[in-house]
Design a protein around this motif. Structure first.
Motif, PDB file in Angstrom:
ATOM      1  N   PRO A  85       0.828  -1.203   0.000  1.00  0.00           N
ATOM      2  CA  PRO A  85       0.000   0.000   0.000  1.00  0.00           C
ATOM      3  C   PRO A  85       0.859   1.248   0.000  1.00  0.00           C
ATOM      4  N   GLU A  86       0.208   2.375  -0.227  1.00  0.00           N
ATOM      5  CA  GLU A  86       0.921   3.649  -0.218  1.00  0.00           C
ATOM      6  C   GLU A  86       1.616   3.859   1.125  1.00  0.00           C
ATOM      7  N   PRO A  87       2.784   4.516   1.123  1.00  0.00           N
ATOM      8  CA  PRO A  87       3.477   4.783   2.384  1.00  0.00           C
ATOM      9  C   PRO A  87       2.618   5.663   3.291  1.00  0.00           C
ATOM     10  N   ASP A  88       2.798   5.482   4.577  1.00  0.00           N
ATOM     11  CA  ASP A  88       2.093   6.319   5.538  1.00  0.00           C
ATOM     12  C   ASP A  88       3.008   6.612   6.713  1.00  0.00           C
ATOM     13  N   SER A  89       2.467   7.243   7.727  1.00  0.00           N
ATOM     14  CA  SER A  89       3.304   7.719   8.825  1.00  0.00           C
ATOM     15  C   SER A  89       3.323   6.772  10.023  1.00  0.00           C
ATOM     16  N   ARG A  90       2.813   5.549   9.885  1.00  0.00           N
ATOM     17  CA  ARG A  90       2.755   4.629  11.021  1.00  0.00           C
ATOM     18  C   ARG A  90       4.096   3.938  11.218  1.00  0.00           C
ATOM     19  N   THR A  91       5.086   4.654  11.669  1.00  0.00           N
ATOM     20  CA  THR A  91       6.418   4.081  11.791  1.00  0.00           C
ATOM     21  C   THR A  91       6.555   3.156  12.987  1.00  0.00           C
ATOM     22  N   GLU A  92       5.624   3.188  13.927  1.00  0.00           N
ATOM     23  CA  GLU A  92       5.739   2.355  15.101  1.00  0.00           C
ATOM     24  C   GLU A  92       4.926   1.064  15.005  1.00  0.00           C
ATOM     25  N   SER A  93       4.256   0.819  13.906  1.00  0.00           N
ATOM     26  CA  SER A  93       3.496  -0.417  13.744  1.00  0.00           C
ATOM     27  C   SER A  93       4.446  -1.608  13.672  1.00  0.00           C
ATOM     28  N   GLU A  94       3.957  -2.746  14.159  1.00  0.00           N
ATOM     29  CA  GLU A  94       4.683  -4.005  14.035  1.00  0.00           C
ATOM     30  C   GLU A  94       4.017  -4.794  12.918  1.00  0.00           C
ATOM     31  N   HIS A  95       4.796  -5.414  12.060  1.00  0.00           N
ATOM     32  CA  HIS A  95       4.258  -6.152  10.920  1.00  0.00           C
ATOM     33  C   HIS A  95       4.629  -7.634  11.038  1.00  0.00           C
ATOM     34  N   TYR A  96       3.629  -8.498  10.748  1.00  0.00           N
ATOM     35  CA  TYR A  96       3.832  -9.942  10.830  1.00  0.00           C
ATOM     36  C   TYR A  96       3.188 -10.628   9.646  1.00  0.00           C
ATOM     37  N   HIS A  97       3.879 -11.648   9.130  1.00  0.00           N
ATOM     38  CA  HIS A  97       3.288 -12.534   8.139  1.00  0.00           C
ATOM     39  C   HIS A  97       2.659 -13.694   8.907  1.00  0.00           C
ATOM     40  N   VAL A  98       1.359 -13.892   8.685  1.00  0.00           N
ATOM     41  CA  VAL A  98       0.626 -14.952   9.375  1.00  0.00           C
ATOM     42  C   VAL A  98      -0.121 -15.772   8.334  1.00  0.00           C
ATOM     43  N   LEU A  99       0.369 -16.979   8.082  1.00  0.00           N
ATOM     44  CA  LEU A  99      -0.277 -17.919   7.158  1.00  0.00           C
ATOM     45  C   LEU A  99      -0.583 -17.305   5.792  1.00  0.00           C
ATOM     46  N   GLY A 100       0.286 -16.433   5.315  1.00  0.00           N
ATOM     47  CA  GLY A 100       0.120 -15.846   3.992  1.00  0.00           C
ATOM     48  C   GLY A 100      -0.451 -14.440   3.978  1.00  0.00           C
ATOM     49  N   ALA A 101      -1.006 -13.987   5.099  1.00  0.00           N
ATOM     50  CA  ALA A 101      -1.519 -12.614   5.213  1.00  0.00           C
ATOM     51  C   ALA A 101      -0.469 -11.759   5.925  1.00  0.00           C
ATOM     52  N   THR A 102      -0.644 -10.450   5.851  1.00  0.00           N
ATOM     53  CA  THR A 102       0.213  -9.535   6.590  1.00  0.00           C
ATOM     54  C   THR A 102      -0.642  -8.775   7.581  1.00  0.00           C
ATOM     55  N   LEU A 103      -0.271  -8.845   8.860  1.00  0.00           N
ATOM     56  CA  LEU A 103      -0.985  -8.147   9.928  1.00  0.00           C
ATOM     57  C   LEU A 103      -0.061  -7.110  10.527  1.00  0.00           C
ATOM     58  N   SER A 104      -0.549  -5.893  10.594  1.00  0.00           N
ATOM     59  CA  SER A 104       0.192  -4.818  11.236  1.00  0.00           C
ATOM     60  C   SER A 104      -0.537  -4.445  12.515  1.00  0.00           C
ATOM     61  N   ILE A 105       0.156  -4.536  13.625  1.00  0.00           N
ATOM     62  CA  ILE A 105      -0.416  -4.142  14.911  1.00  0.00           C
ATOM     63  C   ILE A 105      -0.192  -2.647  15.045  1.00  0.00           C
ATOM     64  N   THR A 106      -1.283  -1.881  14.990  1.00  0.00           N
ATOM     65  CA  THR A 106      -1.162  -0.423  15.048  1.00  0.00           C
ATOM     66  C   THR A 106      -1.480   0.132  16.427  1.00  0.00           C
ATOM     67  N   ALA A 107      -2.166  -0.649  17.251  1.00  0.00           N
ATOM     68  CA  ALA A 107      -2.420  -0.294  18.649  1.00  0.00           C
ATOM     69  C   ALA A 107      -2.640  -1.599  19.395  1.00  0.00           C
ATOM     70  N   ASP A 108      -2.091  -1.694  20.603  1.00  0.00           N
ATOM     71  CA  ASP A 108      -2.254  -2.922  21.377  1.00  0.00           C
ATOM     72  C   ASP A 108      -2.688  -2.596  22.799  1.00  0.00           C
ATOM     73  N   ALA A 109      -2.834  -3.630  23.617  1.00  0.00           N
ATOM     74  CA  ALA A 109      -3.304  -3.444  24.986  1.00  0.00           C
ATOM     75  C   ALA A 109      -2.398  -2.493  25.765  1.00  0.00           C
ATOM     76  N   GLU A 110      -1.108  -2.570  25.507  1.00  0.00           N
ATOM     77  CA  GLU A 110      -0.168  -1.701  26.223  1.00  0.00           C
ATOM     78  C   GLU A 110      -0.401  -0.223  25.903  1.00  0.00           C
ATOM     79  N   THR A 111      -0.680   0.072  24.632  1.00  0.00           N
ATOM     80  CA  THR A 111      -0.838   1.479  24.231  1.00  0.00           C
ATOM     81  C   THR A 111      -2.265   1.999  24.391  1.00  0.00           C
ATOM     82  N   THR A 112      -3.223   1.092  24.708  1.00  0.00           N
ATOM     83  CA  THR A 112      -4.623   1.520  24.845  1.00  0.00           C
ATOM     84  C   THR A 112      -5.177   1.249  26.239  1.00  0.00           C
ATOM     85  N   ASN A 113      -4.284   1.072  27.205  1.00  0.00           N
ATOM     86  CA  ASN A 113      -4.731   0.818  28.573  1.00  0.00           C
ATOM     87  C   ASN A 113      -5.567  -0.454  28.656  1.00  0.00           C
ATOM     88  N   GLY A 114      -5.250  -1.441  27.792  1.00  0.00           N
ATOM     89  CA  GLY A 114      -5.946  -2.718  27.789  1.00  0.00           C
ATOM     90  C   GLY A 114      -7.281  -2.729  27.082  1.00  0.00           C
TER      91      GLY A 114
END
Length: 164
Positions: free
Chosen positions: A6-35
């Motif tokens: 996709p087009e570049p964006d400003s989410r430099t802190e996202s984590e990216h993972y390949h999962v069974l052929g898909a790509t998942l980017s964690i853009t917010a998690d329990a730690e950053t959203t108070n659970g």
């Protein structure tokens, strides 16, 4: 398909993972959203499905690009760009891209906490490109199921044939 980025964006802190052929980017998690929630920005390749499963967090799927099948409580709903679908916590559901194009979906799970499942089953990657297509072996699937069980996921098999 594997060179889709996709087009570049400003989410430099996202984590990216390949999962069974898909790509998942964690853009917010329990730690950053108070659970409170987990946000996944997913690139889903053609003919991908995650099978029937359950987990305690509620989940919302919002399609950005492409089309996705959301199967909840024995019923199917096709979601196109701009459409959302809701899955109550604990409900049997599954998700699939049955089309020929990559589907981009935002998934929000609440409460947060499932991110460690995706971190453990996925392979970290530096970018959001799709990996080469994979045909999961029985060994890979059994590993995903066992890891999922530790995080409250129960996998119940493939999606049934589409129903109206």
């Amino acid at each position: 398909m594997s060179n889709y980025t996709p087009e570049p964006d400003s989410r430099t802190e996202s984590e990216h993972y390949h999962v069974l052929g898909a790509t998942l980017s964690i853009t917010a998690d329990a730690e950053t959203t108070n659970g409170e929630y987990l946000v996944l920005d997913m690139l889903v390749p053609p003919m991908f499905e995650n099978g029937l499963h359950t987990h305690e967090p509620s989940e919302v799927f919002h399609v950005i690009e492409g089309e996705a099948r959301l199967h909840v409580d024995g019923r199917d709903r096709m979601l196109g760009p701009g459409a959302s679908g809701y899955v109550p916590g604990g409900e049997v559901h599954g998700f699939a891209n049955e089309g020929d194009e990559v589907c981009r979906v935002i998934a929000v799970m609440t409460p947060g906490g499932a991110e460690d499942f995706f971190r453990e089953v996925g392979q970290p990657t530096e970018d959001r490109s799709l990996p080469e297509p994979v045909e999961p072996t029985e060994e890979i699937l059994q590993s995903v199921f066992a890891i999922g069980e530790r995080y409250g996921f129960e996998f119940l098999g493939p999606l049934p044939e589409r129903v109206a």
